[in-house]
Scaffold this motif. Structure first.
Motif, PDB file in Angstrom:
ATOM      1  N   LEU A 163       0.844  -1.187   0.000  1.00 52.91           N
ATOM      2  CA  LEU A 163       0.000   0.000   0.000  1.00 52.91           C
ATOM      3  C   LEU A 163       0.884   1.243   0.000  1.00 52.91           C
ATOM      4  CD1 LEU A 163      -2.718  -0.944   2.694  1.00 52.91           C
ATOM      5  CD2 LEU A 163      -2.850  -1.246   0.210  1.00 52.91           C
ATOM      6  N   GLY A 164       0.275   2.374  -0.290  1.00 51.51           N
ATOM      7  CA  GLY A 164       0.943   3.664  -0.169  1.00 51.51           C
ATOM      8  C   GLY A 164       0.077   4.566   0.691  1.00 51.51           C
ATOM      9  N   GLY A 165       0.502   5.789   0.892  1.00 53.96           N
ATOM     10  CA  GLY A 165      -0.328   6.696   1.673  1.00 53.96           C
ATOM     11  C   GLY A 165       0.396   7.975   2.014  1.00 53.96           C
ATOM     12  N   VAL A 166      -0.379   8.994   2.326  1.00 56.15           N
ATOM     13  CA  VAL A 166       0.141  10.291   2.748  1.00 56.15           C
ATOM     14  C   VAL A 166      -0.391  10.648   4.131  1.00 56.15           C
ATOM     15  CG1 VAL A 166       0.221  12.761   2.233  1.00 56.15           C
ATOM     16  CG2 VAL A 166       0.388  11.100   0.371  1.00 56.15           C
ATOM     17  N   ASN A 167      -1.718  10.575   4.291  1.00 56.01           N
ATOM     18  CA  ASN A 167      -2.286  10.979   5.575  1.00 56.01           C
ATOM     19  C   ASN A 167      -2.141   9.877   6.619  1.00 56.01           C
ATOM     20  OD1 ASN A 167      -4.689   9.203   5.621  1.00 56.01           O
ATOM     21  ND2 ASN A 167      -5.389  10.438   3.901  1.00 56.01           N
ATOM     22  N   ARG A 168      -2.339  10.248   7.878  1.00 58.56           N
ATOM     23  CA  ARG A 168      -2.055   9.339   8.983  1.00 58.56           C
ATOM     24  C   ARG A 168      -2.910   8.077   8.929  1.00 58.56           C
ATOM     25  NH1 ARG A 168       0.606   9.087  13.772  1.00 58.56           N
ATOM     26  NH2 ARG A 168      -0.268   7.605  15.273  1.00 58.56           N
ATOM     27  N   ARG A 169      -4.209   8.223   8.643  1.00 60.62           N
ATOM     28  CA  ARG A 169      -5.077   7.043   8.681  1.00 60.62           C
ATOM     29  C   ARG A 169      -4.676   6.015   7.626  1.00 60.62           C
ATOM     30  NH1 ARG A 169     -10.744   7.905   7.608  1.00 60.62           N
ATOM     31  NH2 ARG A 169     -11.023   5.796   8.452  1.00 60.62           N
ATOM     32  N   MET A 170      -4.307   6.472   6.441  1.00 65.11           N
ATOM     33  CA  MET A 170      -3.913   5.529   5.397  1.00 65.11           C
ATOM     34  C   MET A 170      -2.588   4.865   5.753  1.00 65.11           C
ATOM     35  SD  MET A 170      -5.254   4.254   2.676  1.00 65.11           S
ATOM     36  CE  MET A 170      -6.379   5.417   1.882  1.00 65.11           C
ATOM     37  N   CYS A 171      -1.672   5.618   6.354  1.00 69.17           N
ATOM     38  CA  CYS A 171      -0.407   5.023   6.791  1.00 69.17           C
ATOM     39  C   CYS A 171      -0.639   4.017   7.914  1.00 69.17           C
ATOM     40  CB  CYS A 171       0.565   6.105   7.236  1.00 69.17           C
ATOM     41  SG  CYS A 171       1.152   7.183   5.899  1.00 69.17           S
ATOM     42  N   GLU A 172      -1.551   4.322   8.821  1.00 72.03           N
ATOM     43  CA  GLU A 172      -1.874   3.376   9.890  1.00 72.03           C
ATOM     44  C   GLU A 172      -2.458   2.089   9.310  1.00 72.03           C
ATOM     45  OE1 GLU A 172      -4.417   5.122  12.797  1.00 72.03           O
ATOM     46  OE2 GLU A 172      -2.804   6.300  13.721  1.00 72.03           O
ATOM     47  N   LEU A 173      -3.319   2.228   8.309  1.00 71.43           N
ATOM     48  CA  LEU A 173      -3.875   1.042   7.657  1.00 71.43           C
ATOM     49  C   LEU A 173      -2.745   0.184   7.080  1.00 71.43           C
ATOM     50  CD1 LEU A 173      -6.225  -0.634   6.471  1.00 71.43           C
ATOM     51  CD2 LEU A 173      -6.087   0.824   4.440  1.00 71.43           C
ATOM     52  N   ALA A 174      -1.817   0.806   6.378  1.00 72.70           N
ATOM     53  CA  ALA A 174      -0.694   0.061   5.816  1.00 72.70           C
ATOM     54  C   ALA A 174       0.096  -0.640   6.911  1.00 72.70           C
ATOM     55  CB  ALA A 174       0.209   0.990   5.013  1.00 72.70           C
ATOM     56  N   VAL A 191      12.802  13.664   7.461  1.00 73.88           N
ATOM     57  CA  VAL A 191      12.053  14.301   8.543  1.00 73.88           C
ATOM     58  C   VAL A 191      10.590  13.874   8.501  1.00 73.88           C
ATOM     59  CG1 VAL A 191      11.225  16.505   9.446  1.00 73.88           C
ATOM     60  CG2 VAL A 191      13.615  16.251   8.744  1.00 73.88           C
ATOM     61  N   SER A 192      10.010  13.851   7.322  1.00 75.06           N
ATOM     62  CA  SER A 192       8.621  13.419   7.189  1.00 75.06           C
ATOM     63  C   SER A 192       8.471  11.953   7.578  1.00 75.06           C
ATOM     64  CB  SER A 192       8.140  13.632   5.748  1.00 75.06           C
ATOM     65  OG  SER A 192       6.784  13.295   5.605  1.00 75.06           O
ATOM     66  N   LEU A 193       9.420  11.128   7.190  1.00 78.96           N
ATOM     67  CA  LEU A 193       9.371   9.716   7.561  1.00 78.96           C
ATOM     68  C   LEU A 193       9.386   9.563   9.081  1.00 78.96           C
ATOM     69  CD1 LEU A 193      11.895   8.278   4.935  1.00 78.96           C
ATOM     70  CD2 LEU A 193       9.418   7.914   4.946  1.00 78.96           C
ATOM     71  N   ARG A 194      10.310  10.265   9.730  1.00 81.60           N
ATOM     72  CA  ARG A 194      10.444  10.123  11.182  1.00 81.60           C
ATOM     73  C   ARG A 194       9.265  10.724  11.938  1.00 81.60           C
ATOM     74  NH1 ARG A 194      15.969  11.782   9.962  1.00 81.60           N
ATOM     75  NH2 ARG A 194      17.382  10.000  10.180  1.00 81.60           N
ATOM     76  N   GLU A 195       8.789  11.862  11.474  1.00 88.68           N
ATOM     77  CA  GLU A 195       7.772  12.598  12.225  1.00 88.68           C
ATOM     78  C   GLU A 195       6.343  12.161  11.917  1.00 88.68           C
ATOM     79  OE1 GLU A 195       8.335  14.865  14.613  1.00 88.68           O
ATOM     80  OE2 GLU A 195      10.491  14.500  14.400  1.00 88.68           O
ATOM     81  N   ARG A 196       6.102  11.670  10.702  1.00 85.36           N
ATOM     82  CA  ARG A 196       4.733  11.376  10.297  1.00 85.36           C
ATOM     83  C   ARG A 196       4.523   9.919   9.876  1.00 85.36           C
ATOM     84  NH1 ARG A 196       1.509  15.981   8.746  1.00 85.36           N
ATOM     85  NH2 ARG A 196       2.576  17.939   9.206  1.00 85.36           N
ATOM     86  N   VAL A 197       5.329   9.450   8.937  1.00 87.09           N
ATOM     87  CA  VAL A 197       5.065   8.147   8.329  1.00 87.09           C
ATOM     88  C   VAL A 197       5.327   7.007   9.302  1.00 87.09           C
ATOM     89  CG1 VAL A 197       5.710   6.560   6.478  1.00 87.09           C
ATOM     90  CG2 VAL A 197       5.479   9.013   6.007  1.00 87.09           C
ATOM     91  N   PHE A 198       6.529   6.967   9.880  1.00 90.03           N
ATOM     92  CA  PHE A 198       6.878   5.837  10.744  1.00 90.03           C
ATOM     93  C   PHE A 198       6.006   5.745  11.994  1.00 90.03           C
ATOM     94  CE2 PHE A 198      11.443   5.877   8.922  1.00 90.03           C
ATOM     95  CZ  PHE A 198      11.018   5.128   7.832  1.00 90.03           C
ATOM     96  N   PRO A 199       5.692   6.871  12.671  1.00 85.82           N
ATOM     97  CA  PRO A 199       4.787   6.747  13.824  1.00 85.82           C
ATOM     98  C   PRO A 199       3.419   6.175  13.440  1.00 85.82           C
ATOM     99  CG  PRO A 199       5.952   8.837  13.911  1.00 85.82           C
ATOM    100  CD  PRO A 199       6.264   8.239  12.572  1.00 85.82           C
TER     101      PRO A 199
END
Length: 340
Positions: A163-174, A191-199
């Motif tokens: 899957l892919g995603g930008v917003n938090r809910r889609m990343c959480e689904l992945a 920075v985006s990976l550490r602050e948004r994607v990975f969490p």
């Protein structure tokens, strides 16, 4: 480190073979096949046929335009044909395209995509194990698979799902359901990976009770590279135009905000709102580009990419050279990147 590239979306079917053979010669591990102006499964079949070791991954199939059964059957055939080299990437797309381009009803894309993945996995399991198909979700229900329509098991097992995603809910689904995750270009900055994607991925993984650490992550930075400074200058303008357009979309401004480029984001979004498309590149200056994307000649790039991404991801996507005359030097760069 998995080294990935994308087959150019407009590539005619008659030229897919040559394009994929070049990608394999350059030393890439994986080719991504998008869904824009071509049917991705047709392109993937040709990519598999004309390669010997490449992983062929859709990135991404528009899920909601197809029944999960249709997608599962196509993916099953490609997994068999490729000897296990095919991987299925799925995405929701945006409401305008789902409704206006595909004439499909819109619903909560995160919940619906999660249900879609669950349905595809249930169909895969029925194909592989020969058991009854009984999947009942909020958006999809499958209760019928007569032997006449069952393709039977695979020696290589079911395709992995990305899957892919930008917003938090889609990343959480992945994080909860995907085998792999392809970061969006605007979300591939460290920075985006550490602050948004990975969490978000971690939250999804924990919420699903996964014990495998969650999905593999492939990043897709819009790297500025070439054989010398003159080539870098040309590439810089192409990347400037592409990123200026991407970051003029309000949903993609998050990385600019994290990097202290809020005013740049505001100007880009305001220009797009009045359709001042020609002005966008001028609003993304060299200083901003230096912060946003890795830059360096082929000789310099392996060191630069290690500084940006070492320990952060399992894969990185890079564009093939526009000039085939660069292929030998580019292949050496990929070999150097893989060696470290």
């Amino acid at each position: 480190m998995e080294i990935v590239t994308s087959l150019a979306a407009p590539t005619p079917l008659a030229e897919v073979g040559a394009g994929v053979r070049r990608i394999e010669r350059l030393g890439f591990d994986t080719v991504h096949v998008s869904e824009t102006v071509r049917d991705p499964f047709s392109v993937c079949a040709l990519a598999v046929e004309h390669s010997g070791r490449l992983t062929v991954r859709t990135s991404m199939v528009v899920a909601f335009a197809r029944s999960p059964m249709v997608t599962a059957c196509a993916a099953w055939d490609l997994a068999h044909f490729s000897g296990g080299r095919f991987q299925l990437g799925l995405a929701s797309q945006v409401r305008g395209n789902i409704v206006g381009r595909y004439s499909v009803e819109w619903a909560d894309p995160v919940a619906r995509l999660g249900d879609y993945v669950g349905a595809v996995r249930a169909i895969f399991a029925a194909f592989q194990d020969g058991g009854p198909l009984d999947y009942r979700g909020e958006h999809y229900t499958f209760t019928r698979l007569q032997p006449y329509f069952d393709p039977g098991p695979l020696d290589v097992g079911a395709p992995s799902i990305w899957l892919g995603g930008v917003n938090r809910r889609m990343c959480e689904l992945a994080g909860g359901v995907a085998d792999g995750f392809v970061a969006h270009p605007t979300g591939s900055h460290p920075v985006s990976l550490r602050e948004r994607v990975f969490p978000a991925l971690s939250a999804g993984c924990e919420g699903a009770g996964r014990a495998d650490g969650g999905p593999r992550v492939v990043v897709v930075p819009k790297v500025i590279t070439g054989r010398d400074d003159a080539a870098l200058a040309v590439k810089r303008e192409a990347v400037r135009s592409e990123l200026a357009f991407l970051y003029s979309t309000p949903a993609y401004r998050g990385t600019l905000d994290l990097l202290g480029l809020q005013e740049t984001a505001d100007r880009l979004i305001a220009a797009a709102a009045v359709k001042a498309w020609d002005s966008l590149p001028r609003l993304l200056d060299d200083a901003a580009l230096a912060v946003l994307v890795p830059q360096g000649t082929y000789a310099e790039l392996p060191k630069v990419l290690r500084e940006w991404y070492s320990g952060l991801c399992q894969g990185i996507s890079l564009a093939v050279p526009e000039d085939a005359g660069d292929d030998e030097e580019f292949a050496d760069m990929l070999a150097a990147l893989r060696a470290k």
